[in-house]
Design a protein around this motif. Structure first.
Motif, PDB file in Angstrom:
ATOM      1  N   ALA A  87       3.841  31.241  -4.970  1.00 55.05           N
ATOM      2  CA  ALA A  87       4.859  30.452  -4.273  1.00 55.05           C
ATOM      3  C   ALA A  87       4.223  29.282  -3.532  1.00 55.05           C
ATOM      4  CB  ALA A  87       5.635  31.340  -3.302  1.00 55.05           C
TER       5      ALA A  87
ATOM      6  N   ARG B 180       1.394  27.790  -4.280  1.00 57.85           N
ATOM      7  CA  ARG B 180       0.916  26.830  -5.271  1.00 57.85           C
ATOM      8  C   ARG B 180       2.060  25.975  -5.823  1.00 57.85           C
ATOM      9  NH1 ARG B 180      -4.348  25.643  -5.947  1.00 57.85           N
ATOM     10  NH2 ARG B 180      -4.018  25.355  -8.179  1.00 57.85           N
ATOM     11  N   LEU B 181       3.270  26.537  -5.800  1.00 59.01           N
ATOM     12  CA  LEU B 181       4.430  25.825  -6.335  1.00 59.01           C
ATOM     13  C   LEU B 181       5.203  25.053  -5.264  1.00 59.01           C
ATOM     14  CD1 LEU B 181       5.701  28.551  -8.840  1.00 59.01           C
ATOM     15  CD2 LEU B 181       4.484  26.435  -9.385  1.00 59.01           C
TER      16      LEU B 181
ATOM     17  N   TYR C 155      12.924  29.089  -2.042  1.00 60.45           N
ATOM     18  CA  TYR C 155      12.823  28.441  -3.352  1.00 60.45           C
ATOM     19  C   TYR C 155      13.159  26.961  -3.278  1.00 60.45           C
ATOM     20  CZ  TYR C 155      12.523  33.211  -5.105  1.00 60.45           C
ATOM     21  OH  TYR C 155      12.133  34.499  -5.339  1.00 60.45           O
TER      22      TYR C 155
ATOM     23  N   MET D 293      10.233  24.618  -3.422  1.00 59.31           N
ATOM     24  CA  MET D 293       9.436  24.529  -4.644  1.00 59.31           C
ATOM     25  C   MET D 293       9.804  23.266  -5.425  1.00 59.31           C
ATOM     26  SD  MET D 293       9.408  28.528  -5.801  1.00 59.31           S
ATOM     27  CE  MET D 293       8.985  29.790  -4.588  1.00 59.31           C
ATOM     28  N   ARG D 294       8.863  22.808  -6.213  1.00 58.08           N
ATOM     29  CA  ARG D 294       9.074  21.541  -6.923  1.00 58.08           C
ATOM     30  C   ARG D 294      10.185  21.650  -7.965  1.00 58.08           C
ATOM     31  NH1 ARG D 294       3.636  21.643  -5.642  1.00 58.08           N
ATOM     32  NH2 ARG D 294       3.049  22.933  -7.429  1.00 58.08           N
ATOM     33  N   HIS D 295      10.284  22.767  -8.632  1.00 58.94           N
ATOM     34  CA  HIS D 295      11.348  23.012  -9.615  1.00 58.94           C
ATOM     35  C   HIS D 295      11.925  24.394  -9.326  1.00 58.94           C
ATOM     36  CE1 HIS D 295       9.909  19.518 -11.875  1.00 58.94           C
ATOM     37  NE2 HIS D 295       8.689  20.012 -11.728  1.00 58.94           N
TER      38      HIS D 295
ATOM     39  N   ARG E 123      13.154  26.975 -12.169  1.00 58.40           N
ATOM     40  CA  ARG E 123      12.070  27.349 -13.074  1.00 58.40           C
ATOM     41  C   ARG E 123      10.984  28.119 -12.336  1.00 58.40           C
ATOM     42  NH1 ARG E 123       7.709  23.000 -14.559  1.00 58.40           N
ATOM     43  NH2 ARG E 123       7.124  23.736 -12.476  1.00 58.40           N
ATOM     44  N   ASP E 124      10.606  27.604 -11.155  1.00 59.34           N
ATOM     45  CA  ASP E 124       9.501  28.205 -10.410  1.00 59.34           C
ATOM     46  C   ASP E 124       9.829  29.612  -9.923  1.00 59.34           C
ATOM     47  OD1 ASP E 124       8.146  25.889 -10.884  1.00 59.34           O
ATOM     48  OD2 ASP E 124       8.401  25.065  -8.866  1.00 59.34           O
TER      49      ASP E 124
ATOM     50  N   PHE F 170       8.294  32.008 -12.302  1.00 63.67           N
ATOM     51  CA  PHE F 170       6.844  32.134 -12.172  1.00 63.67           C
ATOM     52  C   PHE F 170       6.471  33.028 -10.992  1.00 63.67           C
ATOM     53  CE2 PHE F 170       6.812  27.865 -14.398  1.00 63.67           C
ATOM     54  CZ  PHE F 170       6.318  28.370 -15.593  1.00 63.67           C
ATOM     55  N   VAL F 171       7.158  32.846  -9.881  1.00 62.00           N
ATOM     56  CA  VAL F 171       6.899  33.689  -8.706  1.00 62.00           C
ATOM     57  C   VAL F 171       7.262  35.135  -9.016  1.00 62.00           C
ATOM     58  CG1 VAL F 171       7.534  34.153  -6.306  1.00 62.00           C
ATOM     59  CG2 VAL F 171       7.224  31.796  -7.073  1.00 62.00           C
TER      60      VAL F 171
ATOM     61  N   SER G 201      16.560  32.504 -13.805  1.00 64.87           N
ATOM     62  CA  SER G 201      15.815  31.298 -14.173  1.00 64.87           C
ATOM     63  C   SER G 201      16.050  30.904 -15.626  1.00 64.87           C
ATOM     64  CB  SER G 201      14.323  31.526 -13.927  1.00 64.87           C
ATOM     65  OG  SER G 201      13.582  30.369 -14.209  1.00 64.87           O
TER      66      SER G 201
END
Length: 217
Positions: A30, A32-33, A82, A85-87, A90-91, A94-95, A160
């Motif tokens: 999280a 990193r995103l 969330y 987060m950049r996206h 989508r992110d 990943f989390v 997602s």
């Protein structure tokens, strides 16, 4: 009582490490995103004390172990935003995936530990039981969190992947996620899911570890 104490001793470290790695991995990904919330709350640490919930991690699992054949527990809720987060949509996947992935890696580490115990002919039952429990606990936690229902990691992955309209309809079920989970437990659906996903993951573990097994045989 002696059996309970023995099982608690065997499972204590695997459970603590499994929960810690699961949450720490998600907090790290999280961050990193773009979401620093969990890191700011001290949840990227590998210190189990930062992740333990006294009721969810200790009391509920022990009570359920004594009263039922199904053990359920949870760590301290992981604070995530969330929106940072950049996206975000989508992110979220990943989390969500990072926690079960961390448990799979932990299961592999415990498996390798067990293989090395056998190679060095460590006959004491306790470390061998702990290694076996480490594999089982991490595969169980991985499979459990991948349940595709709201509030679980699997539900966030489903959100997602769905188109926007369907995703937000799916998200409306989240307030009822715990009730859905309880119903699935009572209907034995969760047991079937754990066996199915855990069996596949277990075979994959041994496939990955097979070169080491052959090398040491």
């Amino acid at each position: 009582m002696d059996e309970l104490i023995r099982n608690l001793a065997v499972y204590a470290l695997p459970v603590l490490f499994a929960l810690t790695m699961h949450d720490a991995a998600q907090a790290f990904v999280a961050r990193r995103l773009g979401d620093n919330t969990a890191h700011a709350a001290g949840r990227t640490t590998l210190n189990p004390l930062a992740h333990i919930d006294p009721v969810g991690t200790i009391v509920i699992p022990v009570v359920m172990y004594l009263m039922t054949s199904f053990v359920f527990g949870y760590a301290k809720p992981l604070p995530l935003d969330y929106g940072q987060m950049r996206h975000p949509k989508r992110d979220m996947a990943f989390v969500a995936l990072s926690g079960p992935a961390a448990n799979f890696v932990m299961a592999l580490i415990w498996l390798i530990f067990g293989i090395l115990l056998q190679y060095f002919q460590v006959d004491e039952s306790f470390p061998n039981l702990v290694a076996k429990a480490g594999v089982q606990v991490n595969l169980w936690l991985m499979a459990f969190n991948l349940l595709p229902i709201p509030s679980m990691d699997g539900g966030r992955i489903v959100f997602s992947l769905l188109p926007h309209k369907a995703a937000y309809q799916f998200a409306r079920l989240e307030p009822y996620g715990f009730l859905i989970l309880l119903a699935l437990i009572l209907l034995k659906v969760v047991t079937i899911w754990l066996f199915f996903v855990g069996s596949i993951a277990g075979k994959l573990l041994y496939l990955i570890a097979s070169p080491l097994i052959l090398l040491l045989s």
